[in-house]
Motif scaffolding. Structure first.
Motif: not given
Lengths: 139, 454
Positions: B191-192, B195, B184-185, B187-189
């Motif tokens: 994506v972030q 962005r 999760t970290l 993927v989130t990282d």
């Protein structure tokens, strides 16, 4: 000897001075002095208009400029309305004026005001050359 | 860029951690599976042992052999079942051993061997099955210890296996959770970061655009400064030239006047005419230089502004032009004019030029009427008109009349410097306004001047 000389200028004093100089030179038979391009056109259009040998033309005139006159005269009479035309400019020749003048074969010289006896004699000489070799004359 | 480097390091850490945790999960899962298999194996081996030993197994056949000696098949079957049970006991011990667990099955084994001893006795010694006492003695073997032994061992082994499976299962859960968190970290990282990068790109593009705009406006400001400077210098130069031309012109006129005075008794008519022409030309030159000065000065918007009554200014102008007015047989109709904050000198110049024009361009075949008065103006402005019944201006010349030295007439007809209306327009513009003309050729002209009130 210049048989028919025409000076086109709207300045009465300038015309007066041409007349004085030309009569003193004694090389002009008849002098015509229209005060505007329109007057000159009217003169050329008259049925008894004599053949004009040389023309001194002021460029900066109100209403119809010297160039406007040349265009109209050319449209009405072709290139043969005068043998030898000289543009008279009160300031030094501008390039766009020279380019515009190139469209008129009868314009063969420029002259900075004031008019002198020497300039008049040079025109006389040129006319004599043109008369001596008719092949070079402007048709 | 440090941000990018930091992000890459973080991504590698997350990905590595995730791979490690996932590997652990896989390993724990395999181990857990193996332990479950062992438990099943254990249960099925115990069941087999009980079947081989119990009601359908060894002891059942042994008892039948005791009760029915005439049927030797029971004897043989009991022997086979015994061998199979012993083998299963070994299997059971093998399972325990493979998990390094203690497996004491001696009591069970001893009981089975005791039954087997009785079986051997039965086979070797003729036996009368009708003797109940003998038969009973033969089949009575104390086996409660054996049963307890097997139960205890089974319970012990399955507890031990369960004890081993529990931490494996817990570890599996933990490592699965960890890998899930790391994934999760990661993927989130990503994506972030994507962005952030997009936002940064947008900001950079915006910044570049702003910088380009700023550069552009600086260049423009510089060009504007240069232009203003150049314009100022040009105006100063023109002003100096006209000023310096003016004084020799005036001197020359004085010289002509002196010559005429001294020579007039001796002059021929034509020479007198030449001198008159010279004076006329010099007069025109003086007018031109004065108007050139006015034209250049009309640019000067910083000239001191005062409260100006246009009515007062007009009084002065009419007084100046009274000779022209008297000779032109003109009627002037005046309505009140507005007052404003303006340069008095330029207001006088403006009205003088306009009234002078109205007088100059009169028709020869009709009397001249001039009307002057205030007009409606937008807020913050004043306006006035000056209308005449003069020769008018052709529609196609309405722009040309405001251009310097635009010559519409022969000098014989209307003399002038060619700067009158251009001066008026410049003055009006320097006072935050403008001039419009409404005219029909042959029927007169109306000039309307708008000026800022202050």
């Amino acid at each position: 000897m210049i048989k028919h000389l025409m000076t086109i200028d709207d300045e009465p004093i300038d015309q007066k001075m041409y007349r004085r100089l030309i009569s003193k030179s004694g090389i002009v038979e008849t002098l015509h002095q229209p005060m505007s391009g329109q007057e000159a056109l009217n003169f050329l259009a008259a049925p008894d208009c004599p053949k004009i040998d040389a023309m001194l033309l002021d460029i900066n005139m109100p209403g119809m400029s010297g160039f406007d006159f040349l265009e109209k005269a050319q449209a009405a009479h072709g290139n043969s309305f005068v043998r030898y035309a000289v543009l008279m400019l009160s300031s030094s020749t501008r390039r766009q004026d020279q380019e515009r003048a190139a469209a008129f074969p009868m314009v063969q010289d420029y002259l900075a005001k004031p008019l002198t006896i020497e300039a008049l004699e040079a025109i006389d000489k040129k006319l004599a050359e043109i008369n001596a070799s008719p092949a070079q004359s402007i048709s | 860029m440090p941000r990018t480097k930091r992000h890459i390091a973080r991504s590698i850490a997350y990905a590595g951690g995730f791979l490690a945790a996932a590997s652990c999960s896989a390993w724990f899962w395999l181990e857990h599976d193996r332990l479950l298999t062992r438990q099943t194996e254990l249960a099925s081996t115990v069941l087999r042992l009980e079947r081989l030993t119990g009601y359908v197994g060894f002891i059942h056949d042994f008892k039948n052999a005791v009760l029915r000696p005439a049927e030797p098949v029971y004897l043989q079957r009991a022997e086979d079942q015994f061998a199979a049970a012993m083998q299963t006991l070994d299997d059971l011990q093998q399972i325990a051993q493979s998990e390094a667990l203690d497996s004491d099955l001696s009591a069970y084994r001893a009981t089975l061997l005791k039954y087997h001893d009785h079986l051997v006795l039965l086979r070797e010694t003729p036996f009368d099955s009708s003797n109940i006492a003998d038969a009973d003695a033969l089949v009575r073997v104390r086996d409660s210890a054996a049963r307890e032994n097997l139960d205890a061992l089974t319970a012990q082994l399955s507890r031990a296996l369960a004890d081993r499976a529990a931490p494996v299962q817990r570890n599996l859960m933990v490592s699965l959770a960890i890998s899930l968190i790391l994934l999760t970290l990661l993927v989130t990282d990503q994506v972030q970061n994507a962005r952030i990068r997009a936002e940064r790109d947008r900001l950079e593009a915006r910044q570049q655009m702003l910088e380009a705009e700023q550069r552009h406006s600086e260049e423009l400001a510089q060009s504007l400064d240069q232009l203003r400077q150049l314009n100022r210098e040009q105006a100063e130069f023109t002003y100096s030239i006209s000023h310096d031309l003016k004084s020799p012109t005036i001197t020359a006129r004085m010289l002509v006047a002196a010559l005429q005075e001294d020579l007039s008794p001796r002059l021929m008519a034509q020479d007198q005419e030449l001198l008159d022409d010279l004076d006329q030309v010099l007069g025109r030159m003086a007018m031109l230089t004065t108007d050139m000065q006015n034209y250049t000065q009309a640019l000067n918007t910083e000239e001191l502004r005062e409260d100006v009554s246009l009515d007062d200014v007009l009084d002065g102008v009419i007084d100046d032009l009274r000779a022209d007015i008297a000779s032109a047989e003109v009627s002037i109709q005046r309505a009140p004019l507005p007052s404003l904050q303006a340069s008095p000198h330029q207001m006088r110049n403006l009205l003088q030029n306009l009234l002078h024009n109205a007088l100059k361009f009169a028709r020869t075949d009709a009397p001249l009427k001039i009307a002057i008065g205030a007009s409606d103006a937008k807020p913050g402005h004043v306006a006035f008109y000056i209308a005449d019944t003069g020769i008018g201006i052709a529609e196609n010349q309405h722009d040309a009349i405001f251009r310097p030295f635009a010559r519409l007439h022969l000098r014989e007809q209307f003399d002038g410097s060619g700067l009158g209306l251009p001066i008026c327009l410049r003055i009006a513009r320097a006072h935050g306004g403008g001039i419009t003309v409404d005219s029909t050729e042959g029927a007169g002209s109306t000039f309307t001047v708008t000026l800022k009130a202050s």
